[in-house]
Design an enzyme around this catalytic site. Structure first.
Site, PDB file in Angstrom:
ATOM      1  N   LYS A  66       0.800  -1.240   0.000  1.00 52.24           N
ATOM      2  CA  LYS A  66       0.000   0.000   0.000  1.00 52.24           C
ATOM      3  C   LYS A  66       0.831   1.288   0.000  1.00 52.24           C
ATOM      4  CE  LYS A  66      -4.331  -1.561   2.043  1.00 52.24           C
ATOM      5  NZ  LYS A  66      -5.373  -1.279   3.020  1.00 52.24           N
ATOM      6  N   ASP A 102     -10.118   3.365   1.829  1.00 49.50           N
ATOM      7  CA  ASP A 102     -10.301   2.693   3.128  1.00 49.50           C
ATOM      8  C   ASP A 102     -11.023   3.580   4.143  1.00 49.50           C
ATOM      9  OD1 ASP A 102      -9.139   0.211   2.549  1.00 49.50           O
ATOM     10  OD2 ASP A 102      -7.117   0.950   2.974  1.00 49.50           O
TER      11      ASP A 102
END
Ligand code: ATR
Length: 278
Positions: A66, A102
């Protein structure tokens, strides 16, 4: 011919994203396909090159890529840059653009239990890792004014606070050993740590001593669906919220960015719950 989408991570074998996205494609009669690509950390640069060559239309990014993936993209949007991590990439005519869904996905999932507008809530976040960082950044961007962090390693909480210093939010920090924290001061308490996750299902991140009536206890864990901590909070009158919604909503936001279509959240949730045996 449909487009190719995917997930990069290491490992990716247990991911529920392929079945969630592929079922949504099928139900919408889209010929697209979503595939999980297992890319080892040392092959990330080559992996991204391969996705470019294959003209993959978009992909999700999971652990451990990420943060590192940002080096290989053409652009990173403002929220993802602030979070310092990308979980969704859109291929815009050959340019790879990184986003982070997210935090927004989490906030979206919380809306079904919120009693009052998000900015009016006083929030406590347990943990200061990647998930906490995404959630805190999104909440601050969406106007939350008071958001405290409690973590084992206080230095990591400090980094999140510094990162949000350009915003109005007041952020106080506590150590996880500091049992002075009074949970009844908060409307929303979020566990972002893995404490209580299978197989350590008896563990709780913080003792549930006092609960403000109507407050929300939220646990990002979805295995088990209801952690011990959520059970204790519910017994004391809290509203409880697990991590399934965040998983579904982060994927739904990515799906919409890629296809321009809002997927059916209920159907996606049912697919995920079925995978979890719930
Ligand atoms: P994620 O991306 O899921 O947020 P992470 O970045 O590894 O994962 O962060 C996990 C968080 O849970 C961290 O804040 C970690 O505490 P430290 O900052 O002190 O490392 C916290 N955490 C995980 N296991 C823990 C445990 N057993 N006790 C206390 N904190 C824990």
């Amino acid at each position: 011919m449909g487009n190719l989408y995917g997930l990069i991570g290491h490992p990716v074998g247990h991911s529920m994203s392929p079945i969630m996205h592929n079922t949504a494609f099928l139900r919408l009669q889209l010929e697209h396909h979503y595939h999980a690509f297992d890319i080892a950390p040392q092959r990330l640069a080559d992996g991204i090159k391969a996705l470019r060559i294959l003209n993959v239309s978009g992909f999700n990014v999971t652990i451990p890529h990420k943060v590192e993936v940002m080096k290989y993209l053409d652009e990173v949007d403002q929220e993802a840059a602030l979070i310092g991590a990308v979980n969704t990439v859109v291929n815009m005519d050959g340019r790879l653009i990184g986003y982070n869904t997210d935090g927004r996905g989490y906030v979206e999932s919380l809306k079904c239990v919120l009693k009052k507008p998000l900015p009016e809530n006083k929030v406590l976040v347990i943990g200061a890792g990647g998930a906490a960082r995404a959630i805190i950044t999104s909440m601050v961007l969406q106007g939350v004014k008071e958001i405290d962090i409690i973590n084992r390693t206080i230095e990591k909480a400090k980094l999140i606070k510094e990162n949000c210093s350009q915003f109005e939010a007041k952020i106080d920090l506590y150590s996880l050993n500091d049992l002075k924290v009074d949970l009844s001061r908060y409307n929303i308490i979020i566990n972002t740590t893995s404490i209580g996750m299978y197989p350590n299902v008896e563990d709780v991140p913080l003792p549930v001593k006092s609960v403000r009536p109507g407050s929300i206890f939220s646990d990002l864990i979805y295995n088990p669906l209801q952690t011990r901590w959520l059970q204790q909070a519910e017994e004391k009158g809290a509203l409880v919220h697990n991590g399934v919604g965040m998983f579904v909503q982060q994927g739904a936001l990515a799906f919409e960015m890629w296809t321009g279509i809002k997927p059916n959240i209920e159907q996606m949730t049912n697919i995920v719950l079925k995978q979890l045996g719930g």
